[in-house]
Design a protein around this motif. Structure first.
Motif, PDB file in Angstrom:
ATOM      1  N   PRO A  84       0.823  -1.214   0.000  1.00 17.00           N
ATOM      2  CA  PRO A  84       0.000   0.000   0.000  1.00 17.00           C
ATOM      3  C   PRO A  84       0.858   1.266   0.000  1.00 17.00           C
ATOM      4  CG  PRO A  84      -0.218  -1.186   2.084  1.00 17.00           C
ATOM      5  CD  PRO A  84       0.651  -2.005   1.197  1.00 17.00           C
ATOM      6  N   ASP A  85       0.366   2.277  -0.687  1.00 16.53           N
ATOM      7  CA  ASP A  85       0.997   3.594  -0.704  1.00 16.53           C
ATOM      8  C   ASP A  85       0.424   4.386   0.460  1.00 16.53           C
ATOM      9  OD1 ASP A  85       1.956   6.128  -1.116  1.00 16.53           O
ATOM     10  OD2 ASP A  85       1.211   6.310  -3.177  1.00 16.53           O
ATOM     11  N   LEU A  86       1.169   4.474   1.559  1.00 14.21           N
ATOM     12  CA  LEU A  86       0.656   5.118   2.764  1.00 14.21           C
ATOM     13  C   LEU A  86       0.547   6.633   2.613  1.00 14.21           C
ATOM     14  CD1 LEU A  86       2.445   2.993   5.490  1.00 14.21           C
ATOM     15  CD2 LEU A  86       0.178   2.694   4.516  1.00 14.21           C
ATOM     16  N   ASN A  87       1.206   7.190   1.602  1.00 12.85           N
ATOM     17  CA  ASN A  87       1.076   8.628   1.340  1.00 12.85           C
ATOM     18  C   ASN A  87      -0.224   8.945   0.610  1.00 12.85           C
ATOM     19  OD1 ASN A  87       3.564   9.349   2.508  1.00 12.85           O
ATOM     20  ND2 ASN A  87       4.623   8.648   0.671  1.00 12.85           N
ATOM     21  N   ASN A  88      -0.782   7.964  -0.073  1.00 11.68           N
ATOM     22  CA  ASN A  88      -2.046   8.104  -0.789  1.00 11.68           C
ATOM     23  C   ASN A  88      -2.933   6.905  -0.477  1.00 11.68           C
ATOM     24  OD1 ASN A  88      -1.334  10.512  -2.379  1.00 11.68           O
ATOM     25  ND2 ASN A  88       0.192   9.136  -3.275  1.00 11.68           N
ATOM     26  N   PRO A  89      -3.373   6.793   0.782  1.00 12.49           N
ATOM     27  CA  PRO A  89      -4.135   5.595   1.169  1.00 12.49           C
ATOM     28  C   PRO A  89      -5.476   5.518   0.455  1.00 12.49           C
ATOM     29  CG  PRO A  89      -4.120   7.205   2.946  1.00 12.49           C
ATOM     30  CD  PRO A  89      -3.221   7.734   1.867  1.00 12.49           C
ATOM     31  N   ARG A  90      -5.854   4.275   0.169  1.00 15.40           N
ATOM     32  CA  ARG A  90      -7.165   3.996  -0.417  1.00 15.40           C
ATOM     33  C   ARG A  90      -8.062   3.417   0.659  1.00 15.40           C
ATOM     34  NH1 ARG A  90      -5.380  -0.082  -4.844  1.00 15.40           N
ATOM     35  NH2 ARG A  90      -6.679  -1.180  -3.390  1.00 15.40           N
ATOM     36  N   GLU A  91      -9.331   3.373   0.362  1.00 13.75           N
ATOM     37  CA  GLU A  91     -10.278   2.811   1.326  1.00 13.75           C
ATOM     38  C   GLU A  91     -10.078   1.313   1.486  1.00 13.75           C
ATOM     39  OE1 GLU A  91     -15.081   2.421   1.778  1.00 13.75           O
ATOM     40  OE2 GLU A  91     -14.259   4.268   0.952  1.00 13.75           O
ATOM     41  N   ASN A  92      -9.699   0.624   0.413  1.00 12.11           N
ATOM     42  CA  ASN A  92      -9.487  -0.819   0.443  1.00 12.11           C
ATOM     43  C   ASN A  92      -8.005  -1.124   0.255  1.00 12.11           C
ATOM     44  OD1 ASN A  92     -12.230  -1.230   0.635  1.00 12.11           O
ATOM     45  ND2 ASN A  92     -12.501  -1.399  -1.574  1.00 12.11           N
ATOM     46  N   GLY A  93      -7.622  -2.360   0.558  1.00 11.94           N
ATOM     47  CA  GLY A  93      -6.272  -2.801   0.261  1.00 11.94           C
ATOM     48  C   GLY A  93      -5.274  -2.698   1.393  1.00 11.94           C
ATOM     49  N   LEU A  94      -5.725  -2.342   2.582  1.00 11.45           N
ATOM     50  CA  LEU A  94      -4.796  -2.215   3.713  1.00 11.45           C
ATOM     51  C   LEU A  94      -4.859  -3.401   4.672  1.00 11.45           C
ATOM     52  CD1 LEU A  94      -5.216   1.566   4.624  1.00 11.45           C
ATOM     53  CD2 LEU A  94      -3.297   0.477   3.446  1.00 11.45           C
ATOM     54  N   GLY A  95      -5.786  -4.327   4.472  1.00 13.03           N
ATOM     55  CA  GLY A  95      -6.006  -5.407   5.430  1.00 13.03           C
ATOM     56  C   GLY A  95      -4.773  -6.218   5.766  1.00 13.03           C
ATOM     57  N   LEU A  96      -4.093  -6.739   4.754  1.00  8.50           N
ATOM     58  CA  LEU A  96      -2.904  -7.559   5.018  1.00  8.50           C
ATOM     59  C   LEU A  96      -1.789  -6.730   5.640  1.00  8.50           C
ATOM     60  CD1 LEU A  96      -2.836  -9.822   1.837  1.00  8.50           C
ATOM     61  CD2 LEU A  96      -3.625 -10.401   4.138  1.00  8.50           C
ATOM     62  N   PHE A  97      -1.652  -5.482   5.200  1.00  8.75           N
ATOM     63  CA  PHE A  97      -0.651  -4.583   5.781  1.00  8.75           C
ATOM     64  C   PHE A  97      -0.937  -4.363   7.266  1.00  8.75           C
ATOM     65  CE2 PHE A  97       0.666  -0.274   6.964  1.00  8.75           C
ATOM     66  CZ  PHE A  97       2.032  -0.368   6.736  1.00  8.75           C
ATOM     67  N   ILE A  98      -2.196  -4.142   7.611  1.00  9.09           N
ATOM     68  CA  ILE A  98      -2.582  -3.944   9.011  1.00  9.09           C
ATOM     69  C   ILE A  98      -2.274  -5.195   9.833  1.00  9.09           C
ATOM     70  CG2 ILE A  98      -4.586  -3.684  10.543  1.00  9.09           C
ATOM     71  CD1 ILE A  98      -5.747  -1.778   8.358  1.00  9.09           C
ATOM     72  N   ILE A  99      -2.630  -6.354   9.314  1.00  7.33           N
ATOM     73  CA  ILE A  99      -2.359  -7.610  10.019  1.00  7.33           C
ATOM     74  C   ILE A  99      -0.865  -7.766  10.273  1.00  7.33           C
ATOM     75  CG2 ILE A  99      -2.402 -10.138   9.805  1.00  7.33           C
ATOM     76  CD1 ILE A  99      -5.041  -9.735   8.156  1.00  7.33           C
ATOM     77  N   GLN A 100      -0.052  -7.533   9.254  1.00  9.99           N
ATOM     78  CA  GLN A 100       1.396  -7.687   9.384  1.00  9.99           C
ATOM     79  C   GLN A 100       1.993  -6.658  10.336  1.00  9.99           C
ATOM     80  OE1 GLN A 100       2.139  -7.587   5.163  1.00  9.99           O
ATOM     81  NE2 GLN A 100       2.338  -9.808   5.057  1.00  9.99           N
TER      82      GLN A 100
END
Length: 128
Positions: A84-100
């Motif tokens: 994920p691009d944390l400088n331009n976060p999207r509404e979706n696509g962060l789940g695995l990043f959050i888990i890790q």
């Protein structure tokens, strides 16, 4: 536990996770982190697996706990998931990043048309 792929059951899973983590001796902050990670993994299974059920297994360790979320759904290519691009976060696509980010060890196995297993471990007294 076998769980029906219904978002309404995620709250029950969070309560179960909280109770187990509390009995093991995790701090309230760690319990909240574990609950968020479990919620993300369950939501991913519900939204993306196209399976009617998924499975959750809690394993108590000497120094923590491991939680596995498994479905028998369509699976996916793990390598195709973008960072994920944390400088331009999207509404979706962060789940695995959050888990890790929230858990100490995370492994993901997925095979096309055979399902996905997300295995997450949190250790007592370890700061991320």
């Amino acid at each position: 536990m076998e769980i029906t792929s219904n978002p309404e059951y995620v709250g029950i899973i969070r309560l179960t996770t909280s109770g187990i983590a509390n009995k093991i001796g995790f701090s309230m902050d760690d319990i909240e982190d574990i609950k968020v990670a479990v919620s993300e993994a369950c939501t991913n299974s519900i939204k993306h697996s196209n399976d009617d059920t998924f499975y959750i297994t809690f394993s108590i360790l000497e120094n923590g706990m491991t939680i596995e979320i498994e479905d028998k759904g369509k699976g996916y290519d793990i390598q195709s998931i973008p960072t994920p691009d944390l400088n331009n976060p999207r509404e979706n696509g962060l789940g695995l990043f959050i888990i890790q980010t929230l858990m100490d060890d995370v492994s993901i196995e997925s095979k096309e048309n055979q399902g996905t297993i997300i295995k997450m471990t949190k250790y007592l007294g370890v700061d991320n």
